[in-house]
Design a protein around this motif. Structure first.
Motif: not given
Length: 99
Positions: A13-35
């Motif tokens: 993480l020293k190589n980067i300044r920020e991490v953002r995770v964008l996801l939908c609260q309810s869609s099946a496509a975002s399930k892995g990101a929510r998990d």
């Protein structure tokens, strides 16, 4: 797999300044990101208390992981329809790459 990847991320993480995770609260496509967030956010944040890790939820958005590097450069990867392990791998790829 994801747990070891998440632990390995801490040193990279020293190589980067920020991490953002964008996801939908309810869609099946975002399930892995929510998990991924449910399973690994606390570990990442505990290991890197001063590092900005942002979780952004928005209805209907495509799940993506963004990394912001020096000088405002950003890179992202879609994590739609991925498992939590695959999301960890995508984040690992962003951490190791240089834009």
């Amino acid at each position: 797999m994801a747990a070891s990847s998440v632990r390995a991320l801490s040193s990279g993480l020293k190589n980067i300044r920020e991490v953002r995770v964008l996801l939908c609260q309810s869609s099946a496509a975002s399930k892995g990101a929510r998990d991924f967030v449910e399973q690994h956010y606390v570990t990442l944040k505990t290991s890197n208390p001063d590092f900005p890790i942002r979780i952004r939820e928005c209805s209907g958005v495509q799940a993506r992981v963004w990394a912001r590097y020096d000088f405002g450069r950003e890179s992202s990867v879609s994590v739609d329809n991925m498992s939590a392990d695959q999301v960890a791998g995508a984040l690992q790829t962003l951490v190791q790459s240089k834009p």
